[in-house]
Design an enzyme around this catalytic site. Structure first.
Site, mmCIF file in Angstrom:
data_model
loop_
_atom_site.group_PDB
_atom_site.id
_atom_site.type_symbol
_atom_site.label_atom_id
_atom_site.label_comp_id
_atom_site.label_asym_id
_atom_site.label_seq_id
_atom_site.Cartn_x
_atom_site.Cartn_y
_atom_site.Cartn_z
ATOM 1 N N GLY A 16 40.789 43.280 37.619
ATOM 2 C CA GLY A 16 41.343 42.408 38.656
ATOM 3 C C GLY A 16 40.230 41.970 39.586
ATOM 4 O O GLY A 16 39.160 42.585 39.628
ATOM 5 N N GLN A 45 36.612 39.117 47.422
ATOM 6 C CA GLN A 45 35.514 39.901 46.831
ATOM 7 C C GLN A 45 34.330 39.019 46.425
ATOM 8 O O GLN A 45 33.219 39.525 46.243
ATOM 9 C CB GLN A 45 35.999 40.705 45.617
ATOM 10 C CG GLN A 45 36.971 41.823 45.984
ATOM 11 C CD GLN A 45 37.422 42.581 44.756
ATOM 12 O OE1 GLN A 45 38.331 42.152 44.062
ATOM 13 N NE2 GLN A 45 36.790 43.703 44.477
ATOM 14 N N CYS A 101 37.102 50.161 42.156
ATOM 15 C CA CYS A 101 37.042 48.838 42.793
ATOM 16 C C CYS A 101 35.637 48.285 42.631
ATOM 17 O O CYS A 101 34.663 49.005 42.875
ATOM 18 C CB CYS A 101 37.398 48.947 44.276
ATOM 19 S SG CYS A 101 37.396 47.357 45.129
ATOM 20 N N LEU A 102 35.544 47.027 42.232
ATOM 21 C CA LEU A 102 34.225 46.397 42.068
ATOM 22 C C LEU A 102 33.475 46.318 43.391
ATOM 23 O O LEU A 102 32.253 46.189 43.401
ATOM 24 C CB LEU A 102 34.383 44.998 41.452
ATOM 25 C CG LEU A 102 34.953 44.985 40.022
ATOM 26 C CD1 LEU A 102 35.248 43.568 39.572
ATOM 27 C CD2 LEU A 102 34.001 45.672 39.047
ATOM 28 N N HIS A 114 46.733 46.671 44.489
ATOM 29 C CA HIS A 114 45.314 46.825 44.865
ATOM 30 C C HIS A 114 44.730 45.462 45.269
ATOM 31 O O HIS A 114 44.021 45.361 46.282
ATOM 32 C CB HIS A 114 44.577 47.433 43.665
ATOM 33 C CG HIS A 114 43.089 47.525 43.795
ATOM 34 N ND1 HIS A 114 42.412 48.728 43.790
ATOM 35 C CD2 HIS A 114 42.117 46.571 43.887
ATOM 36 C CE1 HIS A 114 41.111 48.500 43.904
ATOM 37 N NE2 HIS A 114 40.902 47.208 43.960
ATOM 38 N N GLU A 115 45.044 44.416 44.482
ATOM 39 C CA GLU A 115 44.481 43.081 44.772
ATOM 40 C C GLU A 115 45.103 42.479 46.027
ATOM 41 O O GLU A 115 44.398 41.853 46.833
ATOM 42 C CB GLU A 115 44.683 42.139 43.579
ATOM 43 C CG GLU A 115 44.085 42.586 42.253
ATOM 44 C CD GLU A 115 42.649 43.042 42.342
ATOM 45 O OE1 GLU A 115 41.931 42.602 43.257
ATOM 46 O OE2 GLU A 115 42.247 43.857 41.501
ATOM 47 N N HIS A 138 43.463 43.690 49.071
ATOM 48 C CA HIS A 138 42.204 42.991 49.383
ATOM 49 C C HIS A 138 42.470 41.762 50.262
ATOM 50 O O HIS A 138 41.686 41.463 51.167
ATOM 51 C CB HIS A 138 41.503 42.515 48.103
ATOM 52 C CG HIS A 138 40.655 43.549 47.427
ATOM 53 N ND1 HIS A 138 39.592 44.155 48.045
ATOM 54 C CD2 HIS A 138 40.690 44.058 46.165
ATOM 55 C CE1 HIS A 138 39.010 45.004 47.192
ATOM 56 N NE2 HIS A 138 39.663 44.968 46.042
HETATM 57 O O1 GNR Z 1 38.473 46.975 37.677
HETATM 58 C C1 GNR Z 1 39.276 47.539 38.422
HETATM 59 N N1 GNR Z 1 39.950 48.634 37.959
HETATM 60 C C2 GNR Z 1 41.031 49.205 38.626
HETATM 61 C C3 GNR Z 1 41.456 50.462 38.202
HETATM 62 C C4 GNR Z 1 42.547 51.064 38.817
HETATM 63 C C5 GNR Z 1 43.191 50.422 39.847
HETATM 64 C C6 GNR Z 1 42.761 49.182 40.289
HETATM 65 C C7 GNR Z 1 41.692 48.568 39.675
HETATM 66 S S1 GNR Z 1 41.171 47.005 40.215
HETATM 67 C C8 GNR Z 1 39.470 47.056 39.804
HETATM 68 C C9 GNR Z 1 38.817 45.711 40.052
HETATM 69 C C10 GNR Z 1 38.843 45.399 41.534
HETATM 70 O O2 GNR Z 1 38.100 45.893 42.344
HETATM 71 N N2 GNR Z 1 39.770 44.580 41.944
HETATM 72 O O3 GNR Z 1 39.883 44.291 43.259
HETATM 73 NI NI NI Z 2 39.161 46.077 44.284
#
Ligand code: GNR
Ligand code: NI
Length: 172
Positions: free
Chosen positions: A46, A51, A96-97, A138-139, A142
Site C-alpha cells: 500500500g 508518503q 510501513c515504507l 493503515h493507509e 496516513h
Molecule cells: O508494505 C506494507 N506492508 C504492510 C504490512 C502490514 C500492514 C500494513 C502494511 S502497509 C505497508 C506499506 C505502507 O507503508 N503503506 O503506507
Molecule cells: Ni505506511
C-alpha cells in the site's frame, strides 16, 4: 511513469492532514500511476499520497500482487471514508515504507465498510476483512497524519523513531 521519493519518519510532513481530492483529473491519474509504480518497486502492499509528499486524500494498494507469481490487482481509493467497523478486532504485524525495517503488532477492527471514489471518479463501496482491512486502515491513518507506531506503546514507538533519527543523522 516515474518512481517517487518515499518520505521516512521522523518527518513533520508525515503528520500532515491530507486534503480531499476535488476532482479526479488526468493529473490525479498520473499521480496514481506513479504511486503504483513506486509501491511495486519498494516493494509494498500500500502507499498513501502523503508518503510521496502529496497531501491529498488518495491511496493505492495491492495485497494480491505481492507474491511475484500472482497477477497484480492494483486498487485506488480516493477520498476514502470508513462508514462501519466490526466489534471484533484483529492483530497484524505491520510494517510501513515510512518506517523502514521496523515491525510491530497493531490491533484494529477486523472488518470495515469503506466508501471512496475510483480512478474514474465513480463512487464505490467495499467491505474488507483480513489483510485488506488492515492495509486500508493503515493507509487512511496516513491521510490523517497517523503512523502505525502511534498505535503501540510509547516505549516501542520512541525506540523505533530514535533509531530512524539516528540513521538520518548518520546519512546527512
Ligand atoms: O508494505 C506494507 N506492508 C504492510 C504490512 C502490514 C500492514 C500494513 C502494511 S502497509 C505497508 C506499506 C505502507 O507503508 N503503506 O503506507
Ligand atoms: Ni505506511
Amino acid at each position: 511513469m516515474a518512481l517517487l521519493p518515499i518520505y521516512t519518519a521522523p518527518d513533520p510532513l508525515l503528520k500532515a492532514i491530507s486534503r480531499p481530492v476535488e476532482e479526479v483529473t488526468a493529473d490525479i491519474r498520473k499521480l496514481v500511476d506513479n504511486m503504483l509504480e513506486t509501491m511495486y518497486d519498494a516493494p509494498g502492499i500500500g502507499l498513501a499520497a502523503i508518503q510521496v509528499g502529496v497531501p491529498k486524500r488518495l491511496l493505492v494498494l495491492d495485497i494480491v500482487g505481492k507474491d511475484r507469481d500472482e497477477m497484480p490487482a492494483p486498487m485506488t481509493l480516493i477520498n476514502p471514508e470508513i462508514t462501519w467497523v466490526s466489534d471484533h478486532d484483529e492483530t497484524y504485524e505491520e510494517g510501513c515504507l515510512s518506517l523502514p525495517e521496523h515491525y510491530a503488532d497493531v490491533v484494529r477492527p477486523a472488518e470495515i465498510d469503506v466508501n471512496f471514489l475510483d480512478v474514474d471518479g465513480k463512487r464505490q463501496k467495499l467491505r474488507a476483512e483480513g489483510l485488506l482491512s488492515t492495509c486500508i486502515q493503515h493507509e487512511i491513518d496516513h491521510l490523517d497524519g497517523i503512523l502505525f507506531v502511534d498505535h503501540i506503546s510509547a516505549l516501542k514507538r520512541n525506540m523505533i523513531l530514535r533509531k530512524l533519527l539516528k540513521l538520518k543523522k548518520l546519512a546527512s
